[in-house]
Design a protein around this motif. Structure first.
Motif, PDB file in Angstrom:
ATOM      1  N   LEU A  24       0.844  -1.479  -0.107  1.00  0.00           N
ATOM      2  CA  LEU A  24      -0.005  -0.446   0.024  1.00  0.00           C
ATOM      3  C   LEU A  24       1.142   0.874  -0.112  1.00  0.00           C
ATOM      4  N   ARG A  25       1.393   1.185   0.837  1.00  0.00           N
ATOM      5  CA  ARG A  25       2.887   2.820   1.175  1.00  0.00           C
ATOM      6  C   ARG A  25       3.591   2.633  -0.779  1.00  0.00           C
ATOM      7  N   HIS A  26       4.004   1.717  -1.158  1.00  0.00           N
ATOM      8  CA  HIS A  26       4.141   1.406  -2.305  1.00  0.00           C
ATOM      9  C   HIS A  26       3.440   2.346  -3.683  1.00  0.00           C
ATOM     10  N   LEU A  27       1.740   1.579  -3.616  1.00  0.00           N
ATOM     11  CA  LEU A  27       1.186   2.339  -4.404  1.00  0.00           C
ATOM     12  C   LEU A  27       1.206   3.600  -4.055  1.00  0.00           C
ATOM     13  N   GLN A  28       1.257   4.060  -2.670  1.00  0.00           N
ATOM     14  CA  GLN A  28       0.596   5.113  -2.832  1.00  0.00           C
ATOM     15  C   GLN A  28       1.896   6.108  -3.170  1.00  0.00           C
ATOM     16  N   SER A  29       3.163   5.996  -2.555  1.00  0.00           N
ATOM     17  CA  SER A  29       4.069   6.953  -3.002  1.00  0.00           C
ATOM     18  C   SER A  29       4.420   6.571  -5.041  1.00  0.00           C
ATOM     19  N   MET A  30       3.641   6.187  -5.720  1.00  0.00           N
ATOM     20  CA  MET A  30       4.126   6.072  -6.808  1.00  0.00           C
ATOM     21  C   MET A  30       2.497   6.634  -7.340  1.00  0.00           C
ATOM     22  N   LYS A  31       1.799   6.197  -7.349  1.00  0.00           N
ATOM     23  CA  LYS A  31      -0.125   7.026  -7.174  1.00  0.00           C
ATOM     24  C   LYS A  31       0.485   8.304  -8.303  1.00  0.00           C
ATOM     25  N   PRO A  32       0.163   8.508  -9.413  1.00  0.00           N
ATOM     26  CA  PRO A  32       0.226   9.936 -10.574  1.00  0.00           C
ATOM     27  C   PRO A  32      -0.681  10.576  -9.770  1.00  0.00           C
ATOM     28  N   SER A  33       0.046  12.484 -10.346  1.00  0.00           N
ATOM     29  CA  SER A  33      -0.784  13.461 -10.173  1.00  0.00           C
ATOM     30  C   SER A  33      -2.910  12.593 -10.736  1.00  0.00           C
ATOM     31  N   ASN A  34      -2.407  12.291 -11.514  1.00  0.00           N
ATOM     32  CA  ASN A  34      -4.537  11.810 -12.572  1.00  0.00           C
ATOM     33  C   ASN A  34      -4.605  11.259 -12.558  1.00  0.00           C
ATOM     34  N   ALA A  35      -4.313  10.308 -11.347  1.00  0.00           N
ATOM     35  CA  ALA A  35      -4.461   9.408 -10.290  1.00  0.00           C
ATOM     36  C   ALA A  35      -6.419   9.213  -9.867  1.00  0.00           C
ATOM     37  N   THR A  36      -7.227   7.976 -10.775  1.00  0.00           N
ATOM     38  CA  THR A  36      -8.788   8.502 -10.389  1.00  0.00           C
ATOM     39  C   THR A  36      -8.785   6.759  -9.234  1.00  0.00           C
ATOM     40  N   ALA A  37      -8.416   6.107  -9.230  1.00  0.00           N
ATOM     41  CA  ALA A  37      -8.527   4.764  -8.833  1.00  0.00           C
ATOM     42  C   ALA A  37      -8.987   5.245  -7.388  1.00  0.00           C
ATOM     43  N   GLU A  38      -9.368   4.638  -6.515  1.00  0.00           N
ATOM     44  CA  GLU A  38      -9.003   4.210  -5.223  1.00  0.00           C
ATOM     45  C   GLU A  38      -8.054   3.334  -4.843  1.00  0.00           C
ATOM     46  N   VAL A  39      -7.007   3.791  -3.648  1.00  0.00           N
ATOM     47  CA  VAL A  39      -6.210   3.163  -3.540  1.00  0.00           C
ATOM     48  C   VAL A  39      -6.158   2.713  -2.392  1.00  0.00           C
ATOM     49  N   ARG A  40      -6.659   1.192  -2.029  1.00  0.00           N
ATOM     50  CA  ARG A  40      -6.373   1.070  -0.546  1.00  0.00           C
ATOM     51  C   ARG A  40      -6.166  -0.143   0.190  1.00  0.00           C
ATOM     52  N   LEU A  41      -5.899  -1.168   1.334  1.00  0.00           N
ATOM     53  CA  LEU A  41      -5.669  -1.819   2.025  1.00  0.00           C
ATOM     54  C   LEU A  41      -6.856  -2.247   1.862  1.00  0.00           C
ATOM     55  N   TRP A  42      -6.615  -4.262   0.964  1.00  0.00           N
ATOM     56  CA  TRP A  42      -8.082  -4.962   0.673  1.00  0.00           C
ATOM     57  C   TRP A  42      -8.975  -4.890   2.412  1.00  0.00           C
ATOM     58  N   GLY A  43      -8.260  -5.303   2.642  1.00  0.00           N
ATOM     59  CA  GLY A  43      -8.395  -5.860   4.320  1.00  0.00           C
ATOM     60  C   GLY A  43      -9.333  -4.279   4.752  1.00  0.00           C
ATOM     61  N   SER A  44      -9.642  -3.595   4.738  1.00  0.00           N
ATOM     62  CA  SER A  44      -9.748  -2.230   4.763  1.00  0.00           C
ATOM     63  C   SER A  44     -11.779  -2.520   4.544  1.00  0.00           C
ATOM     64  N   TYR A  45     -11.709  -2.602   4.097  1.00  0.00           N
ATOM     65  CA  TYR A  45     -13.361  -3.419   3.626  1.00  0.00           C
ATOM     66  C   TYR A  45     -14.373  -4.559   4.592  1.00  0.00           C
ATOM     67  N   HIS A  46     -12.922  -4.630   5.066  1.00  0.00           N
ATOM     68  CA  HIS A  46     -13.148  -6.519   5.977  1.00  0.00           C
ATOM     69  C   HIS A  46     -12.826  -5.742   7.622  1.00  0.00           C
ATOM     70  N   ASP A  47     -11.402  -6.303   7.296  1.00  0.00           N
ATOM     71  CA  ASP A  47     -10.905  -6.125   9.392  1.00  0.00           C
ATOM     72  C   ASP A  47      -9.679  -5.453   9.599  1.00  0.00           C
ATOM     73  N   ASN A  48      -9.034  -4.958   8.273  1.00  0.00           N
ATOM     74  CA  ASN A  48      -8.650  -3.901   8.049  1.00  0.00           C
ATOM     75  C   ASN A  48      -6.885  -4.892   8.517  1.00  0.00           C
ATOM     76  N   LYS A  49      -6.889  -6.511   8.239  1.00  0.00           N
ATOM     77  CA  LYS A  49      -6.252  -7.366   8.528  1.00  0.00           C
ATOM     78  C   LYS A  49      -4.942  -7.257   6.819  1.00  0.00           C
ATOM     79  N   ALA A  50      -3.800  -7.305   6.802  1.00  0.00           N
ATOM     80  CA  ALA A  50      -2.988  -8.010   5.796  1.00  0.00           C
ATOM     81  C   ALA A  50      -3.134  -8.977   4.988  1.00  0.00           C
ATOM     82  N   ILE A  51      -2.979  -9.222   4.353  1.00  0.00           N
ATOM     83  CA  ILE A  51      -3.047 -10.410   3.584  1.00  0.00           C
ATOM     84  C   ILE A  51      -1.700 -11.155   4.136  1.00  0.00           C
ATOM     85  N   PRO A  52      -0.956 -11.993   4.463  1.00  0.00           N
ATOM     86  CA  PRO A  52      -0.026 -12.132   4.499  1.00  0.00           C
ATOM     87  C   PRO A  52       0.428 -13.246   3.266  1.00  0.00           C
TER      88      PRO A  52
END
Length: 160
Positions: A95-123
């Protein structure tokens, strides 16, 4: 007279590190669940690193997913931030890597997938055995349902 099918409103990109374990499994599971729910969702996967570009998913991933995994590993590109509506990171590092490379014209919502459920990362199961892959599969099932429950309501609200 040609009738072209409309493009899906939801376009999700599942992202892990190398794109041979978590993200191709997540891609296959999310596609399968969306199809079973009668939803038209475009799903793809990629990695933040290029370690395995062009490789097929890990054989343990294929065995545990019980689904056909047809993707070849690829690395994320800046165009993905515009082509997809949702970018789902497997863990906080990605997630941090994605946020650091996200271009200024980005339209996608970038989130931890687990944030839709339990905020847990996928190991990352890569260095473990089949049991780790089985746990990732079960987590992908839960996260897919939670993601679809969350975004479908929003997509239907925005249709009006």
């Amino acid at each position: 007279m040609s009738s072209s099918k409309p493009e899906p409103q939801i376009k999700a990109l599942v992202v892990c590190l190398g794109n041979i374990c978590r993200s191709p499994m997540g891609e296959a599971v999310l596609k399968d669940i969306a199809t079973k729910r009668g939803m038209d969702v475009h799903v793809d996967s990629c990695g933040t690193a290029g370690y395995h570009v062009g490789e097929e998913p890990d054989e343990r991933c294929v065995e545990c997913s019980r689904l056909v995994l047809q993707s070849l590993a690829r690395q994320i590109s800046t165009s993905d931030f515009v082509r997809f509506t949702h970018i789902l990171a497997a863990d906080e590092n990605n997630l941090r890597h994605l946020q650091s490379m996200k271009p200024s014209n980005a339209t996608a919502e970038v989130r931890l997938w687990g944030s839709y459920h339990d905020n847990k990362a996928i190991p990352d199961p890569y260095y473990g055995g089949l049991n780790g892959f089985e746990k990732v599969y079960q987590q992908c099932v839960r996260l897919s349902h939670a993601f679809l429950d969350n975004v479908v309501g929003k997509a239907e609200t925005n249709e009006v």
